[in-house]
Design a protein around this motif. Structure first.
Motif, PDB file in Angstrom:
ATOM      1  N   GLY A 157      44.378 -11.757  62.542  1.00  0.00           N
ATOM      2  CA  GLY A 157      43.104 -12.565  61.898  1.00  0.00           C
ATOM      3  C   GLY A 157      41.947 -13.702  63.167  1.00  0.00           C
ATOM      4  O   GLY A 157      42.703 -12.921  64.392  1.00  0.00           O
ATOM      5  N   ALA A 173      35.165 -12.882  56.852  1.00  0.00           N
ATOM      6  CA  ALA A 173      35.780 -12.706  56.679  1.00  0.00           C
ATOM      7  C   ALA A 173      35.726 -11.038  55.238  1.00  0.00           C
ATOM      8  O   ALA A 173      36.388 -10.291  55.714  1.00  0.00           O
ATOM      9  CB  ALA A 173      36.531 -13.278  55.573  1.00  0.00           C
ATOM     10  N   VAL A 178      38.888  -9.436  57.673  1.00  0.00           N
ATOM     11  CA  VAL A 178      40.092  -9.783  58.032  1.00  0.00           C
ATOM     12  C   VAL A 178      40.311 -11.013  57.712  1.00  0.00           C
ATOM     13  O   VAL A 178      39.096 -11.811  57.185  1.00  0.00           O
ATOM     14  CB  VAL A 178      39.308 -10.037  59.599  1.00  0.00           C
ATOM     15  CG1 VAL A 178      38.194 -10.539  59.835  1.00  0.00           C
ATOM     16  CG2 VAL A 178      41.111  -9.884  60.817  1.00  0.00           C
ATOM     17  N   ARG A 179      41.338 -11.603  58.061  1.00  0.00           N
ATOM     18  CA  ARG A 179      41.723 -13.143  57.457  1.00  0.00           C
ATOM     19  C   ARG A 179      41.121 -14.147  58.681  1.00  0.00           C
ATOM     20  O   ARG A 179      40.438 -13.658  59.578  1.00  0.00           O
ATOM     21  CB  ARG A 179      42.981 -13.404  57.145  1.00  0.00           C
ATOM     22  CG  ARG A 179      43.721 -12.778  56.088  1.00  0.00           C
ATOM     23  CD  ARG A 179      45.393 -13.755  56.264  1.00  0.00           C
ATOM     24  NE  ARG A 179      45.900 -12.951  57.425  1.00  0.00           N
ATOM     25  CZ  ARG A 179      47.328 -13.585  57.592  1.00  0.00           C
ATOM     26  NH1 ARG A 179      48.280 -14.557  56.853  1.00  0.00           N
ATOM     27  NH2 ARG A 179      47.414 -13.258  58.799  1.00  0.00           N
ATOM     28  N   LEU A 181      41.358 -17.217  60.013  1.00  0.00           N
ATOM     29  CA  LEU A 181      43.049 -17.875  59.658  1.00  0.00           C
ATOM     30  C   LEU A 181      42.512 -19.870  59.795  1.00  0.00           C
ATOM     31  O   LEU A 181      42.881 -20.537  59.307  1.00  0.00           O
ATOM     32  CB  LEU A 181      43.525 -18.119  61.082  1.00  0.00           C
ATOM     33  CG  LEU A 181      44.117 -16.639  60.684  1.00  0.00           C
ATOM     34  CD1 LEU A 181      44.985 -16.028  62.975  1.00  0.00           C
ATOM     35  CD2 LEU A 181      45.094 -16.032  60.407  1.00  0.00           C
ATOM     36  N   ASP A 207      50.528 -19.009  58.710  1.00  0.00           N
ATOM     37  CA  ASP A 207      50.240 -17.572  58.982  1.00  0.00           C
ATOM     38  C   ASP A 207      50.301 -16.869  60.062  1.00  0.00           C
ATOM     39  O   ASP A 207      49.554 -15.877  59.831  1.00  0.00           O
ATOM     40  CB  ASP A 207      47.939 -18.594  58.799  1.00  0.00           C
ATOM     41  CG  ASP A 207      48.125 -18.389  57.340  1.00  0.00           C
ATOM     42  OD1 ASP A 207      48.627 -18.086  56.123  1.00  0.00           O
ATOM     43  OD2 ASP A 207      46.967 -19.094  57.296  1.00  0.00           O
TER      44      ASP A 207
END
Length: 216
Positions: A157, A173, A178-179, A181, A207
């Motif tokens: 992330g 995102a 993608v994450r 975080l 995470d």
């Protein structure tokens, strides 16, 4: 064993401070494979101080280069040839996480023919990409994510660093698939306790332990 690589979209992005906070939060060991510049506090020393790490938590660098410059140049000035074979993540304690901090950004050359991102591709370990939260981050972050994807490097992330910016986080995102975080805001004064508190408020420890998510 959880092994994570921390890199950045640019030099000076704040990834050493983030790495210190992450190592402290995970109870991890820290490893900086290539250190360029020895006159001021090294990244390993800074990570140990801010992350509350004891000496045995900080693994020795593979290369310690005197000049604060790109590793390929710093090594040449020291009369050293960086051997990729020495850049292999250690596995001293399989029961503990390991945070590995790369040198500079993804495209920083380690030799005339080897980029930092090439080493990450060989390792195939999950990467946390540190990026600025504010103006300019969309271009730099999305380009970095494309470079990682082109080399099939797994991305855990993105960690944003700076004043929180919800729209930039949303677009990274969405467009980067993608994450995000979390965000590590400016910490003043920058003390181990204040950094740990800011990290705990901005990120979920879990995470960083559950691996990259599949893209939808």
């Amino acid at each position: 064993m959880t092994r994570l690589v921390v890199t950045g979209t640019d030099t000076g992005i704040g990834k050493t401070v983030f790495s210190a906070a992450l190592a402290g939060a995970l109870g991890a060991c820290y490893w900086k494979p290539v250190q360029s510049g020895l006159e001021e506090e090294t990244d390993s020393a800074l990570a140990a101080r801010l992350g509350g790490l004891v000496p045995q938590d900080v693994l020795p660098e593979a290369y310690r280069l005197r000049t604060p410059a790109s590793p390929h140049l710093a090594a040449a000035l020291d009369g050293i040839a960086i051997d990729p074979a020495r850049l292999t993540p250690p596995a001293d304690d399989p029961a503990r996480p390991l945070v590995i901090e790369g040198a500079g950004g993804l495209m920083v050359p380690l030799t005339d023919d080897l980029l930092t991102i090439d080493v990450f591709a060989r390792w195939s370990l999950p990467v946390v990409l540190c990026a600025r939260s504010g103006l300019g981050t969309l271009n730099h972050t999305l380009l970095s994510l494309e470079a990682l994807a082109a080399r099939a490097v797994p991305v855990l992330g993105v960690a944003l660093i700076g004043t929180p910016h919800a729209e930039n986080a949303r677009m990274i995102a969405r467009l980067g698939a993608v994450r995000v975080l979390g965000t590590l805001p400016p910490v003043e004064p920058l003390t181990p306790g204040a950094l740990a508190a800011a990290f705990a408020a901005g990120f979920r420890r879990a995470d960083f332990l559950d691996g990259p998510k599949e893209k939808s």
